[in-house]
Every structure is written in structure tokens, then in C-alpha cells.
Design a protein around this motif. Structure first.
Motif, mmCIF file in Angstrom:
data_model
loop_
_atom_site.group_PDB
_atom_site.id
_atom_site.type_symbol
_atom_site.label_atom_id
_atom_site.label_comp_id
_atom_site.label_asym_id
_atom_site.label_seq_id
_atom_site.Cartn_x
_atom_site.Cartn_y
_atom_site.Cartn_z
ATOM 1 N N SER A 4 28.723 23.300 52.811
ATOM 2 C CA SER A 4 29.254 24.390 53.638
ATOM 3 C C SER A 4 30.499 25.003 52.993
ATOM 4 C CB SER A 4 29.598 23.887 55.033
ATOM 5 O OG SER A 4 28.442 23.452 55.699
ATOM 6 N N LEU A 5 31.391 24.155 52.505
ATOM 7 C CA LEU A 5 32.588 24.679 51.848
ATOM 8 C C LEU A 5 32.252 25.354 50.532
ATOM 9 C CD1 LEU A 5 35.291 21.948 52.530
ATOM 10 C CD2 LEU A 5 35.018 24.178 53.617
ATOM 11 N N LEU A 6 31.281 24.822 49.824
ATOM 12 C CA LEU A 6 30.850 25.456 48.581
ATOM 13 C C LEU A 6 30.277 26.842 48.857
ATOM 14 C CD1 LEU A 6 30.607 25.037 45.558
ATOM 15 C CD2 LEU A 6 28.354 24.055 45.943
ATOM 16 N N ALA A 7 29.473 26.962 49.909
ATOM 17 C CA ALA A 7 28.914 28.262 50.286
ATOM 18 C C ALA A 7 30.027 29.230 50.689
ATOM 19 C CB ALA A 7 27.911 28.103 51.416
ATOM 20 N N LEU A 8 31.029 28.730 51.414
ATOM 21 C CA LEU A 8 32.158 29.576 51.811
ATOM 22 C C LEU A 8 32.921 30.061 50.592
ATOM 23 C CD1 LEU A 8 33.949 30.847 53.967
ATOM 24 C CD2 LEU A 8 35.163 28.650 54.135
ATOM 25 N N LEU A 9 33.169 29.178 49.641
ATOM 26 C CA LEU A 9 33.862 29.583 48.411
ATOM 27 C C LEU A 9 33.037 30.587 47.611
ATOM 28 C CD1 LEU A 9 35.447 26.232 47.229
ATOM 29 C CD2 LEU A 9 36.605 28.217 48.211
ATOM 30 N N ALA A 10 31.727 30.415 47.584
ATOM 31 C CA ALA A 10 30.868 31.373 46.887
ATOM 32 C C ALA A 10 30.904 32.738 47.572
ATOM 33 C CB ALA A 10 29.436 30.844 46.831
ATOM 34 N N PHE A 11 30.927 32.740 48.892
ATOM 35 C CA PHE A 11 30.997 33.999 49.642
ATOM 36 C C PHE A 11 32.323 34.713 49.368
ATOM 37 C CE2 PHE A 11 31.697 36.541 53.499
ATOM 38 C CZ PHE A 11 30.507 37.225 53.557
ATOM 39 N N ILE A 12 33.405 33.956 49.340
ATOM 40 C CA ILE A 12 34.715 34.538 49.026
ATOM 41 C C ILE A 12 34.733 35.069 47.598
ATOM 42 C CG2 ILE A 12 37.161 33.989 48.712
ATOM 43 C CD1 ILE A 12 36.824 32.023 51.092
ATOM 44 N N ALA A 13 34.145 34.324 46.667
ATOM 45 C CA ALA A 13 34.087 34.776 45.271
ATOM 46 C C ALA A 13 33.282 36.070 45.150
ATOM 47 C CB ALA A 13 33.482 33.691 44.393
ATOM 48 N N TRP A 14 32.186 36.171 45.885
ATOM 49 C CA TRP A 14 31.374 37.393 45.875
ATOM 50 C C TRP A 14 32.170 38.580 46.416
ATOM 51 C CZ3 TRP A 14 27.702 39.763 43.634
ATOM 52 C CH2 TRP A 14 27.062 40.848 44.220
ATOM 53 N N THR A 15 32.897 38.352 47.501
ATOM 54 C CA THR A 15 33.724 39.409 48.086
ATOM 55 C C THR A 15 34.768 39.890 47.071
ATOM 56 O OG1 THR A 15 33.417 38.462 50.280
ATOM 57 C CG2 THR A 15 35.243 39.996 50.025
ATOM 58 N N LEU A 20 36.740 43.593 42.676
ATOM 59 C CA LEU A 20 37.123 43.772 41.278
ATOM 60 C C LEU A 20 36.320 44.890 40.625
ATOM 61 C CD1 LEU A 20 38.800 42.720 38.882
ATOM 62 C CD2 LEU A 20 36.888 41.200 38.377
ATOM 63 N N VAL A 21 35.011 44.903 40.851
ATOM 64 C CA VAL A 21 34.175 45.971 40.278
ATOM 65 C C VAL A 21 34.606 47.326 40.818
ATOM 66 C CG1 VAL A 21 31.830 46.912 40.183
ATOM 67 C CG2 VAL A 21 32.210 44.468 39.843
ATOM 68 N N MET A 22 34.850 47.401 42.122
ATOM 69 C CA MET A 22 35.256 48.665 42.731
ATOM 70 C C MET A 22 36.580 49.157 42.142
ATOM 71 S SD MET A 22 35.387 49.680 46.769
ATOM 72 C CE MET A 22 36.278 48.229 47.211
ATOM 73 N N GLU A 23 37.519 48.248 41.960
ATOM 74 C CA GLU A 23 38.821 48.661 41.444
ATOM 75 C C GLU A 23 38.771 49.011 39.960
ATOM 76 O OE1 GLU A 23 41.285 49.532 43.349
ATOM 77 O OE2 GLU A 23 39.978 48.952 44.990
ATOM 78 N N VAL A 24 37.913 48.362 39.200
ATOM 79 C CA VAL A 24 37.753 48.729 37.787
ATOM 80 C C VAL A 24 37.165 50.130 37.674
ATOM 81 C CG1 VAL A 24 36.421 48.218 35.702
ATOM 82 C CG2 VAL A 24 37.632 46.387 36.883
ATOM 83 N N VAL A 25 36.167 50.430 38.487
ATOM 84 C CA VAL A 25 35.570 51.776 38.467
ATOM 85 C C VAL A 25 36.595 52.808 38.916
ATOM 86 C CG1 VAL A 25 33.790 53.259 39.463
ATOM 87 C CG2 VAL A 25 33.227 50.932 38.768
ATOM 88 N N ARG A 26 37.339 52.512 39.968
ATOM 89 C CA ARG A 26 38.360 53.455 40.439
ATOM 90 C C ARG A 26 39.440 53.663 39.387
ATOM 91 N NH1 ARG A 26 39.755 52.678 46.819
ATOM 92 N NH2 ARG A 26 37.712 53.248 47.604
ATOM 93 N N ALA A 27 39.895 52.594 38.752
ATOM 94 C CA ALA A 27 40.930 52.716 37.718
ATOM 95 C C ALA A 27 40.423 53.559 36.554
ATOM 96 C CB ALA A 27 41.356 51.337 37.232
ATOM 97 N N THR A 28 39.159 53.368 36.193
ATOM 98 C CA THR A 28 38.573 54.175 35.122
ATOM 99 C C THR A 28 38.543 55.651 35.498
ATOM 100 O OG1 THR A 28 37.208 52.284 34.466
ATOM 101 C CG2 THR A 28 36.523 54.452 33.687
#
Length: 79
Positions: A4-15, A20-28
């Protein structure tokens, strides 16, 4: 570590990955001069459909995180 904690950490990492992708595109876009630094609206309606979907996916993760996190923590606490 419990699944359960591993799944929670994976969900946070995905978020965070979506952010990160959104901010890299915006910065570009800002550094290339295509969009002013203050030219982004919350819905990204002036940008590509990809950016609109990316922003919505990130917001969906933020909306679901408290419920998913609460369930994962409750599951861990209850064993």
C-alpha cells in the motif's frame, strides 16, 4: 515496505513526473519566446491539446491523492 505504501509512493512519483514534464514544456515555451512568462491560463486553453491534457491529468492526480493516500495509509495502519 507494505504494498500500500509502495503504491502511494508510486502515485506521488507519477504526480510529480507529470508536473515536471509540464514545467519543462512551459519553460521551453517561455525561453523560446512563444509564450510570455505570465501568459499561461489555468486551463491551458491557448496551448496545444497535449498541454491541456497534461495539465488535466496532473490536476486529476492532485484531486485523487487525498482519497488514495488516506485509503493506502488506513490499509497500512490496519495491517
Amino acid at each position: 515496505m507494505s504494498p500500500s505504501l509502495l503504491a502511494l509512493l508510486a502515485f506521488i512519483a507519477w504526480t510529480l513526473a507529470l508536473l515536471l514534464v509540464m514545467e519543462v514544456v512551459r519553460a521551453t515555451l517561455v525561453l523560446s519566446g512563444d509564450v510570455a512568462a505570465n501568459g499561461f491560463d489555468p486551463a491551458n486553453s491557448t496551448l496545444s491539446p497535449f498541454m491541456q491534457r497534461l495539465a488535466r491529468a496532473h490536476l486529476n492526480c492532485l484531486e485523487g491523492l487525498p482519497v488514495f493516500g488516506g485509503l493506502a495509509l488506513a490499509r497500512t495502519a490496519l495491517g
